[in-house]
Design a protein around this motif. Structure first.
Motif, short mmCIF file in Angstrom:
data_model
loop_
_atom_site.label_atom_id
_atom_site.label_comp_id
_atom_site.label_asym_id
_atom_site.label_seq_id
_atom_site.Cartn_x
_atom_site.Cartn_y
_atom_site.Cartn_z
N ASP A 82 0.80 -0.85 -0.15
CA ASP A 82 0.06 0.15 -0.02
C ASP A 82 0.85 1.73 0.17
O ASP A 82 0.60 2.74 0.24
N GLU A 83 2.22 1.24 0.27
CA GLU A 83 3.17 2.25 0.23
C GLU A 83 2.98 2.99 1.37
O GLU A 83 3.73 4.74 0.97
N LYS A 84 2.37 2.61 2.36
CA LYS A 84 2.31 3.58 3.65
C LYS A 84 1.81 3.14 4.85
O LYS A 84 2.30 3.47 5.48
N ILE A 122 9.01 7.24 8.09
CA ILE A 122 8.14 8.54 7.95
C ILE A 122 8.52 9.54 6.43
O ILE A 122 7.40 9.72 5.91
N GLU A 123 10.14 9.51 6.63
CA GLU A 123 10.71 10.42 5.51
C GLU A 123 10.32 9.62 4.03
O GLU A 123 10.18 10.75 3.34
N ARG A 127 2.80 6.47 7.23
CA ARG A 127 1.85 7.17 8.56
C ARG A 127 1.61 5.72 9.02
O ARG A 127 1.32 5.87 10.36
N GLU A 128 1.52 4.22 8.16
CA GLU A 128 1.07 3.39 9.47
C GLU A 128 2.64 2.07 10.08
O GLU A 128 3.21 1.80 9.22
N CYS A 186 1.19 9.65 13.09
CA CYS A 186 1.48 7.74 12.33
C CYS A 186 0.23 6.97 13.42
O CYS A 186 -0.20 6.95 14.91
N THR A 187 0.01 5.96 12.99
CA THR A 187 -0.31 4.73 14.33
C THR A 187 0.17 3.35 14.42
O THR A 187 0.95 2.81 13.15
N PHE A 188 0.66 3.16 15.34
CA PHE A 188 1.38 1.96 15.91
C PHE A 188 0.76 0.70 16.04
O PHE A 188 -0.54 0.63 17.26
N LYS A 189 0.93 -0.80 15.22
CA LYS A 189 0.12 -1.98 15.55
C LYS A 189 1.48 -2.53 16.18
O LYS A 189 2.27 -2.99 15.45
N VAL A 190 1.86 -3.02 17.14
CA VAL A 190 2.78 -3.85 17.64
C VAL A 190 2.66 -5.36 18.19
O VAL A 190 1.82 -5.63 18.48
N ALA A 191 3.37 -6.31 17.36
CA ALA A 191 3.17 -7.68 17.44
C ALA A 191 3.42 -8.10 18.78
O ALA A 191 5.01 -8.16 19.28
N CYS A 192 3.54 -8.55 20.41
CA CYS A 192 3.81 -8.88 20.86
C CYS A 192 3.44 -9.99 22.08
O CYS A 192 1.54 -10.03 21.92
N ASP A 193 3.95 -11.28 22.26
CA ASP A 193 3.18 -12.17 22.32
C ASP A 193 3.81 -12.73 23.89
O ASP A 193 4.08 -13.71 24.50
N VAL A 194 4.32 -11.57 24.66
CA VAL A 194 4.30 -11.81 26.31
C VAL A 194 3.07 -10.75 27.14
O VAL A 194 3.03 -10.00 26.50
#
Length: 379
Positions: A82-84, A122-123, A127-128, A186-194
């Protein structure tokens, strides 16, 4: 015949992409006209960038960043189709393999390079962000990453507190006047399994510090630093970064992402399935093939093959799981959505032989060939 292939890498042996190719050939040996959809799989850890870039026809980006010992390292991240959306494994910039055994010291290692990767993305217009936590050599609560993004952490003399876990105890003020203004978009989705909290007996330092080189005395000091930093954040920002499930992931990066970047922490495999659009790809499939290097009790705790199986089970699609090894406790997987599972080992051999990528490729193709030969005979 439509078959969806979604396997994790067989770590140390074959990549998800190459393993999927072998399985596809095994199917084509029997069903030449089969429609085969391949989605490389990962669980938020190693291989996530490659899997998501491949699945979305994205691109890999290579850049130099500050490594865990403050030296320059070459790190790779991905920009999706999606280039974003950028996908980053924090280990690319601050991973344990980047630090020689004799130099492992979480008092000095930094996550600064992670922030540089985010800045680079970002540069480039992203933004995601999809972030894979895990495998870090650090214990700095993500302060290094935040410093690279413009946050300033000052001591009592209004000077920079420094880098690494040892700097946390010196932080008394947080200056946000120089934070990258584009972060707000910006929005951040973080993969975290602990599920570790930031500090305490089950926190980042006590649980993960020793494998990063922390001595017993260092563990105590670094844990006190995390506690002090959490208190400063509570006083300065009104945010509790300690009582967050997953705050202690990657030496406290979980706390930094949630407390400073408003990130959402979620299961690694759930995040990967969401980004790849796995559920939509299953539409109309006759079979789903998943797998990983070893099927065992850990698989049933939520690793990649189980995530795929749950989606397929919802649509009543039969699921075949392939693995190099199958432990006895894997029997529980039949109750959790995996229709049947098979080891691809077809003869006694040494571990070295079994891990050889060419042997794994051959065994995956052969096993799949035989399974679909049986399927064709009864359809």
């Amino acid at each position: 015949m439509k078959v969806l292939i979604a396997i994790d890498s067989f770590k140390g042996s074959i990549t998800s992409i190459d393993g999927s190719e072998a399985i596809a050939l095994g199917i084509k040996d029997i069903y030449q006209d089969a429609e085969i959809v391949t989605i490389p799989l990962a669980d938020g850890g190693e291989g996530t960038v490659e899997a998501l870039v491949h699945a979305t026809a994205g691109q890999l980006v290579e850049t130099k960043v500050t490594g865990p010992l403050q030296e320059k390292v070459v790190a790779v991240y991905g920009i999706l189709g999606d280039e974003k959306t950028a996908v980053i494994e924090v280990a690319a910039a601050c991973g344990l393999p980047l630090v020689p055994q004799e130099q492992r010291n979480p008092a000095v290692t930094t996550t600064y390079g992670v922030g540089e990767l985010i800045t680079d993305a970002i540069e480039k217009g992203c933004r995601e962000f999809v972030i894979g936590l895990g495998g870090s050599a650090t214990n700095d609560a993500g302060v290094g990453m935040l410093q690279a993004l413009g946050f300033r952490f000052l001591n009592q003399q209004n000077e920079e507190a420094g880098l690494g876990g040892q700097a946390l105890k010196n932080i008394h003020k947080i200056d946000v006047t120089q934070v990258n203004p584009k972060l707000k978009d910006c929005t951040f989705k973080v993969a975290c399994d602990v599920n570790n909290f930031l500090y305490g007996p089950k926190g980042a330092t006590h649980v993960f510090g020793p494998q990063k080189g922390a001595t017993p005395d260092m563990v105590k000091e670094l844990d006190e630093g995390l506690k002090h930093f959490a208190q400063v954040v509570r006083d300065e920002r009104g945010t509790d970064i300690h009582h967050i499930t997953g705050a202690g992931a990657a030496g406290g990066l979980g706390a930094a992402f949630t407390g400073f970047l408003d990130a959402k922490l979620q299961s690694g495999i759930e995040l990967v399935l969401e980004v790849t659009g796995m559920e939509a790809s299953m539409d109309g499939a006759d079979f789903v093939i998943t797998g990983e290097g070893k099927l065992d009790g850990q698989t049933s705790m939520g690793k990649a093959p189980l995530g795929v199986a749950k989606l397929a089970h919802h649509d009543r699609i039969p699921v075949i799981a392939l693995a190099g090894g199958v432990a006895e406790e894997a029997a529980a997987l039949n109750e959790l959505g995996i229709t049947s599972y098979f080891s691809i080992m077809n003869a006694p051999m040494s571990l070295e032989e079994a891990m050889d990528s060419k042997m794994t490729y051959q065994n995956l193709r052969l096993t799949t060939n035989q399974l679909f030969r049986l399927i064709k005979s009864v359809r």
